[in-house]
Scaffold this active site. Structure first.
Site, short mmCIF file in Angstrom:
data_model
loop_
_atom_site.label_atom_id
_atom_site.label_comp_id
_atom_site.label_asym_id
_atom_site.label_seq_id
_atom_site.Cartn_x
_atom_site.Cartn_y
_atom_site.Cartn_z
N HIS A 170 0.44 30.71 64.95
CA HIS A 170 -0.43 29.90 65.82
C HIS A 170 -1.20 30.78 66.80
CE1 HIS A 170 1.55 26.49 64.05
NE2 HIS A 170 2.72 26.84 64.53
N LYS B 156 1.51 24.26 58.20
CA LYS B 156 1.05 25.42 58.97
C LYS B 156 2.13 25.94 59.90
CE LYS B 156 -2.54 26.73 62.23
NZ LYS B 156 -1.93 26.50 63.55
#
Ligand SMILES: Cc1cc2nc3c(=O)[nH]c(=O)nc-3n(C[C@H](O)[C@H](O)[C@H](O)COP(=O)(O)O)c2cc1C
Length: 169
Positions: free
Chosen positions: A59, A35
């Protein structure tokens, strides 16, 4: 206390890089998703390392002020690795149209961060369900109003830029 110490050791370890992903890959056959990818070169490297998928994400804009938006990064990353691995996306997904745009630009799915937490804070489990149900309903409405019967119909040809130029091609 052990958990807190472990957390601090992990999250303050600024030397972590893609070489550590190779070691993770060696330790598990579980699906591995990386991620926070915003650059096609990192996505290619992840694919080369045997990562199963990536989450294109900044994020939620909470790390680097002024960082590239995840949606802006998505098309070049999909072009680079979309055929080799799963590509998910998050950061700023709030509406059905946001989901539609991300899928049209090649994401296989989107993830939600703050919206479900807001629902949780307001009404617990019911609040989370309501956030998800509303988003799915708005997404389906956007599909219908855009002439899409199935998710497969959601392609970049459905999008145009604000100045009228097509997004695809
Ligand atoms: C309070 C908070 C803490 C977070 N902590 C982390 C984290 O430790 N690691 C991480 O990869 N992302 C973290 N995120 C980012 C989320 O995983 C997710 O990428 C982001 O919230 C998605 O964007 P959105 O909130 O606009 O939907 C955090 C987000 C929030 C709101």
């Amino acid at each position: 206390m052990a958990a807190v110490q472990r957390f601090i050791r992990t999250f303050s370890k600024t030397s972590l890089d893609l070489d550590d992903v190779a070691s993770l890959r060696e330790h598990t056959r579980l699906p591995l998703l990386l991620k926070g990818v915003l650059h096609a070169d990192d996505a290619r490297r992840a694919a080369d390392l045997g990562v199963d998928g990536i989450v294109v994400s900044n994020h939620g804009g909470r790390r680097v002020d002024g960082a590239l938006g995840a949606l802006d990064a998505l098309p070049t990353i999909v072009e680079a690795v979309g055929e080799r691995m799963t590509v998910l996306m998050d950061s700023g997904v709030r509406t059905g149209a946001d989901v539609f745009r991300a899928l049209a630009l090649g994401a296989q799915a989107v993830c939600l961060g703050r919206p479900y937490v807001y629902g949780l804070a307001l009404a617990g489990r019911r609040g989370v369900r309501e956030v998800i149900d509303n988003l799915v309903a708005a997404f389906e409405l956007t599909m219908a109003l855009s002439g899409c019967r199935t998710v497969a119909d959601i392609t970049a040809e459905r999008l145009v830029r604000a100045d009228g130029r097509p997004v695809a091609g």
